[in-house]
Design a protein around this motif. Structure first.
Motif, PDB file in Angstrom:
ATOM      1  N   GLY A  66     -17.676   3.248 -17.429  1.00  0.00           N
ATOM      2  CA  GLY A  66     -18.729   2.995 -16.449  1.00  0.00           C
ATOM      3  C   GLY A  66     -18.362   3.611 -15.113  1.00  0.00           C
ATOM      4  N   ASP A  67     -19.351   4.109 -14.401  1.00  0.00           N
ATOM      5  CA  ASP A  67     -19.075   4.747 -13.115  1.00  0.00           C
ATOM      6  C   ASP A  67     -18.425   3.787 -12.121  1.00  0.00           C
ATOM      7  OD1 ASP A  67     -21.431   3.246 -12.772  1.00  0.00           O
ATOM      8  OD2 ASP A  67     -22.529   4.867 -11.764  1.00  0.00           O
ATOM      9  N   LEU A  68     -18.840   2.519 -12.139  1.00  0.00           N
ATOM     10  CA  LEU A  68     -18.235   1.536 -11.231  1.00  0.00           C
ATOM     11  C   LEU A  68     -16.758   1.321 -11.572  1.00  0.00           C
ATOM     12  CD1 LEU A  68     -21.064  -1.172 -11.238  1.00  0.00           C
ATOM     13  CD2 LEU A  68     -20.633   0.566  -9.482  1.00  0.00           C
ATOM     14  N   ILE A  69     -16.457   1.296 -12.861  1.00  0.00           N
ATOM     15  CA  ILE A  69     -15.085   1.094 -13.324  1.00  0.00           C
ATOM     16  C   ILE A  69     -14.246   2.324 -13.007  1.00  0.00           C
ATOM     17  CG2 ILE A  69     -13.657   0.720 -15.374  1.00  0.00           C
ATOM     18  CD1 ILE A  69     -16.149  -0.868 -16.486  1.00  0.00           C
ATOM     19  N   LEU A  70     -14.833   3.504 -13.187  1.00  0.00           N
ATOM     20  CA  LEU A  70     -14.141   4.751 -12.864  1.00  0.00           C
ATOM     21  C   LEU A  70     -13.684   4.742 -11.404  1.00  0.00           C
ATOM     22  CD1 LEU A  70     -13.332   7.593 -13.915  1.00  0.00           C
ATOM     23  CD2 LEU A  70     -15.560   8.390 -13.120  1.00  0.00           C
ATOM     24  N   THR A  71     -14.556   4.300 -10.517  1.00  0.00           N
ATOM     25  CA  THR A  71     -14.206   4.198  -9.101  1.00  0.00           C
ATOM     26  C   THR A  71     -13.066   3.211  -8.889  1.00  0.00           C
ATOM     27  OG1 THR A  71     -16.451   4.753  -8.411  1.00  0.00           O
ATOM     28  CG2 THR A  71     -15.077   3.608  -6.805  1.00  0.00           C
ATOM     29  N   GLU A  72     -13.181   2.026  -9.494  1.00  0.00           N
ATOM     30  CA  GLU A  72     -12.142   1.000  -9.326  1.00  0.00           C
ATOM     31  C   GLU A  72     -10.782   1.495  -9.790  1.00  0.00           C
ATOM     32  OE1 GLU A  72     -13.589  -3.519  -9.562  1.00  0.00           O
ATOM     33  OE2 GLU A  72     -13.767  -2.472 -11.477  1.00  0.00           O
ATOM     34  N   VAL A  73     -10.761   2.172 -10.937  1.00  0.00           N
ATOM     35  CA  VAL A  73      -9.488   2.628 -11.494  1.00  0.00           C
ATOM     36  C   VAL A  73      -8.888   3.745 -10.646  1.00  0.00           C
ATOM     37  CG1 VAL A  73      -8.384   3.739 -13.481  1.00  0.00           C
ATOM     38  CG2 VAL A  73     -10.078   1.931 -13.845  1.00  0.00           C
ATOM     39  N   LEU A  74      -9.677   4.763 -10.360  1.00  0.00           N
ATOM     40  CA  LEU A  74      -9.136   5.938  -9.674  1.00  0.00           C
ATOM     41  C   LEU A  74      -8.747   5.666  -8.227  1.00  0.00           C
ATOM     42  CD1 LEU A  74     -11.364   8.810 -11.098  1.00  0.00           C
ATOM     43  CD2 LEU A  74      -8.996   8.231 -11.697  1.00  0.00           C
ATOM     44  N   GLN A  75      -9.412   4.746  -7.556  1.00  0.00           N
ATOM     45  CA  GLN A  75      -9.083   4.489  -6.156  1.00  0.00           C
ATOM     46  C   GLN A  75      -7.693   3.883  -5.988  1.00  0.00           C
ATOM     47  OE1 GLN A  75     -12.159   1.870  -4.754  1.00  0.00           O
ATOM     48  NE2 GLN A  75     -11.251   0.061  -5.683  1.00  0.00           N
ATOM     49  N   GLY A  76      -7.128   3.352  -7.071  1.00  0.00           N
ATOM     50  CA  GLY A  76      -5.836   2.686  -6.978  1.00  0.00           C
ATOM     51  C   GLY A  76      -4.622   3.600  -7.072  1.00  0.00           C
ATOM     52  N   PHE A  77      -4.815   4.860  -7.441  1.00  0.00           N
ATOM     53  CA  PHE A  77      -3.666   5.753  -7.592  1.00  0.00           C
ATOM     54  C   PHE A  77      -3.146   6.192  -6.233  1.00  0.00           C
ATOM     55  CE2 PHE A  77      -5.494   6.056 -11.806  1.00  0.00           C
ATOM     56  CZ  PHE A  77      -4.363   6.035 -12.597  1.00  0.00           C
ATOM     57  N   ARG A  78      -1.862   6.076  -6.034  1.00  0.00           N
ATOM     58  CA  ARG A  78      -1.257   6.458  -4.757  1.00  0.00           C
ATOM     59  C   ARG A  78      -0.891   7.939  -4.727  1.00  0.00           C
ATOM     60  NH1 ARG A  78       1.520   1.009  -4.916  1.00  0.00           N
ATOM     61  NH2 ARG A  78       0.296  -0.200  -3.452  1.00  0.00           N
ATOM     62  N   LYS A  79      -0.376   8.441  -5.843  1.00  0.00           N
ATOM     63  CA  LYS A  79       0.070   9.834  -5.900  1.00  0.00           C
ATOM     64  C   LYS A  79      -1.077  10.736  -6.363  1.00  0.00           C
ATOM     65  CE  LYS A  79       4.814   8.612  -7.007  1.00  0.00           C
ATOM     66  NZ  LYS A  79       5.852   8.648  -8.049  1.00  0.00           N
ATOM     67  N   ASP A  80      -1.236  11.856  -5.675  1.00  0.00           N
ATOM     68  CA  ASP A  80      -2.299  12.796  -6.018  1.00  0.00           C
ATOM     69  C   ASP A  80      -2.181  13.290  -7.454  1.00  0.00           C
ATOM     70  OD1 ASP A  80      -3.391  12.561  -3.494  1.00  0.00           O
ATOM     71  OD2 ASP A  80      -2.435  14.380  -2.718  1.00  0.00           O
ATOM     72  N   ALA A  81      -0.968  13.554  -7.895  1.00  0.00           N
ATOM     73  CA  ALA A  81      -0.767  14.062  -9.261  1.00  0.00           C
ATOM     74  C   ALA A  81      -1.218  13.024 -10.292  1.00  0.00           C
ATOM     75  CB  ALA A  81       0.695  14.441  -9.484  1.00  0.00           C
ATOM     76  N   ASP A  82      -0.908  11.747 -10.052  1.00  0.00           N
ATOM     77  CA  ASP A  82      -1.327  10.685 -10.968  1.00  0.00           C
ATOM     78  C   ASP A  82      -2.847  10.551 -10.966  1.00  0.00           C
ATOM     79  OD1 ASP A  82       1.336  10.186 -11.548  1.00  0.00           O
ATOM     80  OD2 ASP A  82       1.490   8.486 -10.150  1.00  0.00           O
ATOM     81  N   PHE A  83      -3.435  10.652  -9.777  1.00  0.00           N
ATOM     82  CA  PHE A  83      -4.895  10.586  -9.645  1.00  0.00           C
ATOM     83  C   PHE A  83      -5.551  11.700 -10.451  1.00  0.00           C
ATOM     84  CE2 PHE A  83      -8.687  12.286  -7.584  1.00  0.00           C
ATOM     85  CZ  PHE A  83      -9.518  11.180  -7.581  1.00  0.00           C
ATOM     86  N   ARG A  84      -5.057  12.926 -10.289  1.00  0.00           N
ATOM     87  CA  ARG A  84      -5.646  14.076 -10.986  1.00  0.00           C
ATOM     88  C   ARG A  84      -5.517  13.931 -12.504  1.00  0.00           C
ATOM     89  NH1 ARG A  84      -3.447  16.731  -6.552  1.00  0.00           N
ATOM     90  NH2 ARG A  84      -1.555  17.288  -7.696  1.00  0.00           N
ATOM     91  N   LYS A  85      -4.361  13.498 -12.971  1.00  0.00           N
ATOM     92  CA  LYS A  85      -4.134  13.340 -14.416  1.00  0.00           C
ATOM     93  C   LYS A  85      -5.055  12.259 -14.987  1.00  0.00           C
ATOM     94  CE  LYS A  85      -0.995  13.207 -18.057  1.00  0.00           C
ATOM     95  NZ  LYS A  85      -0.735  14.314 -18.879  1.00  0.00           N
TER      96      LYS A  85
END
Length: 131
Positions: free
Chosen positions: A35-54
Protein backbone atom coordinates in the motif's frame (compact mmCIF):
# COMPACT_ATOMS: atom_id res chain seq x y z
CA UNK A 1 -2.34 -10.13 1.40
CA UNK A 2 -1.27 -6.70 2.54
CA UNK A 3 1.66 -6.37 4.94
CA UNK A 4 1.71 -3.63 7.56
CA UNK A 5 4.78 -1.49 8.17
CA UNK A 6 5.19 -3.12 11.60
CA UNK A 7 6.15 -6.38 9.86
CA UNK A 8 8.23 -4.75 7.10
CA UNK A 9 10.26 -2.83 9.68
CA UNK A 10 10.99 -6.00 11.65
CA UNK A 11 11.79 -7.79 8.38
CA UNK A 12 14.31 -5.17 7.24
CA UNK A 13 15.85 -5.08 10.72
CA UNK A 14 16.42 -8.85 10.61
CA UNK A 15 14.05 -9.66 13.48
CA UNK A 16 12.74 -13.20 13.40
CA UNK A 17 9.09 -13.37 14.38
CA UNK A 18 6.08 -15.42 13.32
CA UNK A 19 5.04 -12.49 11.13
CA UNK A 20 8.42 -11.99 9.43
CA UNK A 21 8.62 -15.74 8.84
CA UNK A 22 5.16 -15.63 7.25
CA UNK A 23 6.26 -12.71 5.06
CA UNK A 24 9.43 -14.53 4.04
CA UNK A 25 7.40 -17.61 3.06
CA UNK A 26 4.87 -15.53 1.10
CA UNK A 27 7.34 -13.48 -0.95
CA UNK A 28 7.67 -14.96 -4.41
CA UNK A 29 4.83 -17.44 -3.82
CA UNK A 30 1.72 -15.52 -2.76
CA UNK A 31 0.52 -12.14 -3.91
CA UNK A 32 1.92 -9.57 -1.50
CA UNK A 33 0.54 -6.10 -2.09
CA UNK A 34 2.24 -2.88 -1.01
CA UNK A 35 0.00 0.00 0.00
CA UNK A 36 1.21 3.50 -0.75
CA UNK A 37 0.63 4.59 2.86
CA UNK A 38 2.68 1.62 4.11
CA UNK A 39 5.41 2.30 1.55
CA UNK A 40 5.77 5.80 3.00
CA UNK A 41 5.84 4.53 6.59
CA UNK A 42 8.50 1.94 5.83
CA UNK A 43 10.81 4.03 3.67
CA UNK A 44 10.77 7.13 5.86
CA UNK A 45 12.44 5.15 8.65
CA UNK A 46 15.71 4.38 6.86
CA UNK A 47 18.61 6.45 8.12
CA UNK A 48 21.23 5.47 5.54
CA UNK A 49 20.72 6.47 1.92
CA UNK A 50 22.06 3.13 0.67
CA UNK A 51 19.56 1.20 2.83
CA UNK A 52 16.75 3.48 1.65
CA UNK A 53 17.64 2.92 -2.02
CA UNK A 54 17.91 -0.87 -1.62
CA UNK A 55 14.59 -1.11 0.23
CA UNK A 56 12.88 1.16 -2.31
CA UNK A 57 14.19 -1.02 -5.13
CA UNK A 58 12.94 -4.21 -3.47
CA UNK A 59 9.56 -2.83 -2.44
CA UNK A 60 8.92 -1.42 -5.91
CA UNK A 61 8.94 -5.02 -7.21
CA UNK A 62 5.61 -5.48 -5.43
CA UNK A 63 2.31 -4.20 -6.84
CA UNK A 64 1.70 -0.82 -5.16
CA UNK A 65 -1.90 0.26 -4.60
CA UNK A 66 -3.37 3.65 -3.69
CA UNK A 67 -5.11 3.12 -0.37
CA UNK A 68 -6.93 6.38 0.24
CA UNK A 69 -9.37 8.36 -1.82
CA UNK A 70 -12.57 10.23 -0.94
CA UNK A 71 -14.73 7.11 -0.43
CA UNK A 72 -11.99 5.26 1.45
CA UNK A 73 -11.46 8.30 3.69
CA UNK A 74 -15.14 8.35 4.59
CA UNK A 75 -15.16 4.60 5.30
CA UNK A 76 -12.08 4.93 7.53
CA UNK A 77 -13.78 7.74 9.46
CA UNK A 78 -16.89 5.59 9.90
CA UNK A 79 -14.78 2.67 11.14
CA UNK A 80 -12.90 4.95 13.54
CA UNK A 81 -16.22 6.15 14.97
CA UNK A 82 -17.54 2.56 15.26
CA UNK A 83 -14.50 1.61 17.31
CA UNK A 84 -14.74 4.71 19.48
CA UNK A 85 -18.40 3.92 20.23
CA UNK A 86 -17.27 0.49 21.43
CA UNK A 87 -14.75 2.13 23.77
CA UNK A 88 -11.72 1.36 21.61
CA UNK A 89 -9.13 4.12 21.49
CA UNK A 90 -7.36 4.18 18.15
CA UNK A 91 -3.84 5.52 18.58
CA UNK A 92 -3.01 6.00 14.90
CA UNK A 93 -5.53 7.05 12.27
CA UNK A 94 -3.36 5.51 9.55
CA UNK A 95 -3.99 2.07 11.08
CA UNK A 96 -7.74 2.53 10.62
CA UNK A 97 -7.10 3.61 7.02
CA UNK A 98 -5.03 0.48 6.38
CA UNK A 99 -7.56 -1.82 8.06
CA UNK A 100 -10.47 -0.19 6.21
CA UNK A 101 -8.70 -0.75 2.88
CA UNK A 102 -8.18 -4.43 3.71
CA UNK A 103 -11.77 -4.88 4.83
CA UNK A 104 -13.15 -3.20 1.71
CA UNK A 105 -10.95 -5.29 -0.62
CA UNK A 106 -11.26 -8.52 1.41
CA UNK A 107 -7.49 -8.71 1.88
CA UNK A 108 -5.91 -10.35 4.91
CA UNK A 109 -3.48 -8.11 6.78
CA UNK A 110 -0.16 -9.38 8.07
CA UNK A 111 0.67 -7.26 11.10
CA UNK A 112 2.52 -7.32 14.39
CA UNK A 113 1.08 -4.05 15.71
CA UNK A 114 -1.51 -5.08 18.29
CA UNK A 115 -3.50 -1.92 17.55
CA UNK A 116 -5.11 -3.94 14.74
CA UNK A 117 -6.52 -6.58 17.13
CA UNK A 118 -9.70 -4.57 17.95
CA UNK A 119 -10.23 -4.09 14.22
CA UNK A 120 -10.15 -7.87 13.76
CA UNK A 121 -12.60 -8.25 16.63
CA UNK A 122 -15.03 -5.40 15.87
CA UNK A 123 -14.64 -4.61 12.15
CA UNK A 124 -14.04 -8.11 10.75
CA UNK A 125 -10.53 -7.33 9.53
CA UNK A 126 -8.93 -10.59 8.36
CA UNK A 127 -5.62 -11.39 9.99
CA UNK A 128 -3.10 -13.18 7.75
CA UNK A 129 -2.03 -15.20 10.79
CA UNK A 130 -4.78 -16.85 12.76
CA UNK A 131 -4.29 -16.93 16.55
Amino acid sequence: MLVDSSVWIDYFNGRITAETNALDRALGIDEVIMGDLILTEVLQGFRKDADFRKARELLNLLPVVAMLGPQAALKAAENYRRLRKKGVTVRKTIDVMIASYCIEHELPLLYSDRDFDPMVEHLNLQSAIQP
